[in-house]
Structures are given as C-alpha cells and as structure tokens.
Motif scaffolding. Structure first.
Motif, short mmCIF file in Angstrom:
data_model
loop_
_atom_site.label_atom_id
_atom_site.label_comp_id
_atom_site.label_asym_id
_atom_site.label_seq_id
_atom_site.Cartn_x
_atom_site.Cartn_y
_atom_site.Cartn_z
N LEU A 194 0.86 -1.18 0.00
CA LEU A 194 0.00 0.00 0.00
C LEU A 194 0.89 1.23 0.00
O LEU A 194 1.48 1.58 1.02
N THR A 242 -2.65 5.99 0.64
CA THR A 242 -4.05 5.77 0.96
C THR A 242 -4.56 6.85 1.89
O THR A 242 -3.77 7.50 2.59
N ILE A 260 -11.52 5.85 1.65
CA ILE A 260 -11.90 4.45 1.47
C ILE A 260 -13.26 4.19 2.12
O ILE A 260 -14.10 3.47 1.57
N TRP A 291 -11.63 5.41 -4.03
CA TRP A 291 -10.32 4.76 -4.09
C TRP A 291 -9.34 5.49 -4.99
O TRP A 291 -8.27 4.96 -5.29
N THR A 340 -5.75 5.75 -3.61
CA THR A 340 -5.20 4.54 -3.00
C THR A 340 -4.38 3.80 -4.05
O THR A 340 -4.91 3.36 -5.06
#
Length: 534
Positions: free
Chosen positions: A357, A360, A365, A370, A373
């Motif tokens: 990841l 983010t 989220i 998204w 992200t």
C-alpha cells in the motif's frame, strides 16, 4: 567501560557458542526443498524473508532427520545432498562427507572457504547469437562462533545484437552497465560483516534481500534492483515471533547541481557529478498465531538529504515520521505499508498473499473513494506432489495499480538506480503465471511455464495528486506479452550446473519507444549454459 574491557567483552562474545550468519543466496535450491518439507508436515519453515543463514538452514535440516525414512527416493537423495553441503554446521553424525571446496582452512577458532564462480552461456534470440560469460569468487570466513564475513564478486559480459541492455521487462536484476563491443559489461559485488548472538544477528551488508511471498517476483523487497549497502537486523526471540529491519543507501541518479563540477587535467576532461543522497528504511514484523499461519506487517520510508537519527530506531513507524518534520518540507519522504500472509493448513498446499500500500486515505476508502489509494497485490497457490510424486504446480497472479512505487518527488521513488525495489513488472501492470516443476532425480529437474503480462502507461506524476478522478487500471499505451518456456537443470557436483532452456514469446507494444525492436512480435530463444558457483 574502558577500551580494554570493551574488546575483552567482544572477544568473549566471539568464543561463546552462538551461530555464525553466513547467508545463502535466495536462488539456492535449498529453499524450495525446505518448502516441500514444510508442506509435507516434517518441519515448520517460515519463508517470508530470504536469505537465511547457513546455521539456520542446518537447524532445519536437523529437524528433518527423524523423518528421513518417510521421504521418497528423490527427496532422500536431495536430503543427503544438502547434508553434505551443510554438514560443517550440523550437529549430526550422518555418514555423508562434507562437500568439496576449492580451498578450505578450519581450526578451533577460524574457518575460511573459497570457491571460484564461472559461467558461460551460448544462445540464440530471434535468430541472433548471444554469448554471456561471468567469472568471480565466492568466499566466507568465520571467527569464533559469533563473527562472520562473506564476499561474492562477479565480472559479467553479454554480447550480441539481441542483448537486453536495459532489463526493464524481465525479472533479471537490473544493472549499472558500461558499453562493450557488441554488448554490455557489468559487475556484481556483494558482501557482509555479521555478528550473531543466537536469537538474532546484525550485519553491515551489500546484498539482495527478499521480503514477502512470490515465486515470480516480490512486491515488498526483491532482487530486481542492484544490491545496495545496508544495515540489517534480524531478531527471533521465540518460535512464533520474528522481526526484520534494514536501513539502506540508495542511488537516486538525480544530479545535485551544488555538487557538480568540471574536471580538467592533462589526462582527460570530464564532468563530475554528485547525486542527491537517497536512503531506504523499513521494518517487518512476522508472527505465527497458529502452526499453519504466518502473518507479516511492515512499513518503509524512502527519504533524501541528511541521515536522520530516528531512522536508526528499528521499531519505528517510519511512514508517519514526516508528519513530525512537515509535509512539503525538503525532508518529506515516500512512505509505504505492506503485509504478507502464508497459509499451510492443507497438506501439500501453500496459499500466500502479499500487499503493498503506497498511498491511501482511510476517510476516502470509507466513502468508497479509491482514487487516492495506490495498491499492489499478489495471490498464489502451490501444490506439491500434484498428480504424480515430485511434480509441483504453482499458480500466481500479481496486479500493481497505477502510480505504485512512484512519488511526487522524483528523488524519493521506491527505486535504486531507477530499478524498483519491489516487483519487477512495476506500476500499472499485471502478471499471470502457471509453472510446473518436476524433479526426475535428486539433481535433475525441469520446469515449464506459461505467462501473460500486461502493462499500461505512466503519465506525469502530478496528475496523481491534482485530480479526483482515478486513472483506470492499464490506462495509456498497452504492452502485452505471452511467454511459454522450458528449462532443464542438472547439478553434477555441488555448485556445478548444466542448463538448457527454450522460450517462445510474443510481444506487442503500442508505445514504439518503450520496447526494443528485436523483442517485438513472435520470438524464439534457446541456449545452453554451464555454471560453477552461485
């Protein structure tokens, strides 16, 4: 404590019965053997991080000893082969002789071993002959029972019209190369100085480290980028808890104009460049809540400029340290979170997953937004003794969404010498591969595979930060690749390999500047190689 007392303390450590950490390269076949033994239920083997030390491997082999009669004939032959390799470290009275080394000295306090490395390959790519050669040395020494040193050096050359000079679309390690007549040349220098105290070790290394599962590439740390110097720490206080830490010095390839100067002498004139200093720090905590499950969590930060003291605290949450220095400051870094899971619940099956990841925002989220992200993921399953004994089948899929490994500051991308520290396919790409591994004899094996690769484009990184609309997966000009291959390998004596290989590939690329012309279209490549040393 006086200087004299300090050195007496260090000497006392060195003669205490700990275990030296001479690391075994990740490509060694011992790792696949240990995985088979683990999936068969004979040992508990945690393989989220490689390489392992010779002592750690020898302890695992010792645990197989009580089960050796349950192995099939091929596995028994492999086991005896590896006992010869690691007999010096094993506490076993088995009859196998220790393997041959070109030079070896051993006494009560000091051990030194030396072997040459020689490799030669003749092949053909798209009806063009290629030739590869390597030569070098591999050596390690042990002092007492706590200190170890090792060095591995090769000088390499690849020659022919179809030589892959950039190595952008292959799992092969990227290189800092120099031009040579009809080809390229490069070196690979690795080494380590390690102190081991039984349940942990600390080392200064220049080497390759792999974090996370993936048979055909690792999301977190891989061997795609050239080796880089690092401080490495491993702690294993219990059977169910393991901790790993690295702090590395990377090359940004970004010229620092302040450090630039022009050199003129009677011998030659040239530009002298200084690159912006770049560093990498990460930790990885692995625990085993039940016998069949390994869970690993970690985080990292790529930063530039001055060394920062807090980066040498191994247990730190590095990704969020920049909130203390101020986002947008000159020391603003590139942080990431990652996790890895390994499941060996079903006999003969290994299920694994890895996640990276990069960026983010939890609040987005929760709103099912998204766009900000950046995520990479790998899912795989391996079945040993599938259909017939000694046949293993691995199915693995990796998807890396747009922008992963990149950063708004080009000096702090998740890269070294412009090669990703993570999975070799890079951002905005995916890979699907099925591989069959079969072992005919203890030292004779074959593998066959089929692989599909897709890769999109990479727009200006500023778009990732200035828009609320996410770029779709595989946006931009598309590159598609299909590979079907076969390789047969035979190890005549320890470290002496002969290999033959063949691969059919078909590559299309809408970006005419991205892929060399000789790689495009249908292509047949094959060759034979002889190698001594790893």
């Amino acid at each position: 404590m006086s200087i004299k007392s300090f050195f007496l303390f260090i000497f006392a450590l060195s003669v205490t019965q700990f275990g030296q950490s001479v690391f075994v390269p990740p490509e060694n076949e011992i790792y696949s053997f240990l995985e088979r033994m683990s999936l068969s239920g004979f040992i508990s083997y945690h393989d989220e991080v490689k390489p392992l030390s010779r002592v750690t491997i020898s302890r695992l082999l010792e645990k197989i000893l009580p089960h050796s009669e349950k192995l099939n004939q091929v596995e028994k032959g492999q086991f005896s082969w590896f006992v010869q390799e690691f007999k010096n470290e094993m506490k076993s009275d088995r009859l196998e002789k220790e393997r041959f080394f070109l030079y070896e000295h051993t006494d009560s306090l000091f051990t030194f071993r030396f072997s040459p490395i020689v490799k030669y390959t003749l092949g053909s790519v798209k009806n063009e002959a290629i030739r590869k050669r390597s030569w070098g040395i591999n050596a390690y020494s042990l002092y007492g029972s706590a200190f170890s040193m090792q060095m591995n050096f090769t000088d390499n050359g690849e020659y022919g019209k179809s030589v892959d000079k950039n190595k952008n679309f292959t799992s092969e390690t990227g290189r800092a190369m120099i031009a040579a007549p009809n080809g390229i040349e490069y070196s690979d220098v690795r080494g380590a100085l390690t102190l081991d105290w039984g349940w942990g070790n600390a080392s200064v290394q220049k080497d390759y480290v792999k974090w996370g599962h993936g048979e055909f590439g690792q999301l977190i740390l891989s061997s795609k980028a050239p080796s880089f110097p690092m401080i490495r720490l491993e702690l294993k206080p219990t059977d169910w808890l393991r901790f790993y830490y690295v702090h590395g010095w990377l090359n940004s390839l970004f010229v620092d104009s302040i450090g630039y100067y022009y050199r003129s002498s009677s011998i030659y004139q040239s530009d002298r460049q200084k690159f912006v200093k770049k560093y990498f720090v990460a930790n990885f905590l692995s625990f085993t809540p039940v016998d069949w499950l390994d869970v690993s969590l970690g985080n990292s930060l790529v930063y530039k400029g001055d060394l920062r003291a807090e980066m040498f605290i191994p247990f730190m949450f590095f990704k969020y340290l920049d909130r203390d220095t101020g986002h947008g400051s000159v020391e603003d870094g590139n942080g990431a979170l990652f996790s890895d899971f390994s499941v060996k619940y079903f006999t003969n099956y290994h299920l694994y997953a890895s996640f990276f990841l990069d960026v983010t925002e939890i609040r987005n989220i929760l709103k099912n937004d998204w766009h900000n992200t950046w995520l990479g993921m790998t899912f795989g399953v391996k079945r040993i003794d599938a259909l017939i004994p000694n046949l293993d089948i691995t199915v693995e899929y990796t998807r890396i969404n747009p922008w992963v490994y990149e950063h708004k500051d080009s000096t702090t991308t998740y890269k070294h010498l412009d090669y990703t520290l993570g999975h070799w396919i890079g951002q905005n790409a995916d890979q699907m591969r099925i591989q069959f591994d079969y072992r005919f004899l203890p030292q004779l094996s074959a593998k066959a595979w089929i692989e599909k690769l897709r890769k999109g484009g990479l727009d200006n990184i500023s778009l990732a930060y200035k828009t609320d609309i996410a770029e779709p997966f595989l946006y931009g000009l598309r590159r598609n690749e299909t590979n079907i291959g076969l390789e047969v390998s035979y190890e005549y004596i320890h470290d002496l390999f002969g290999k033959v290989y063949y691969q059919y590939s078909n590559v299309t690329d809408e970006d005419k500047t991205r892929t060399p012309a000789w790689e495009l279209g249908a292509n047949h490549s094959f060759g034979v190689s002889v190698q001594y040393g790893i």
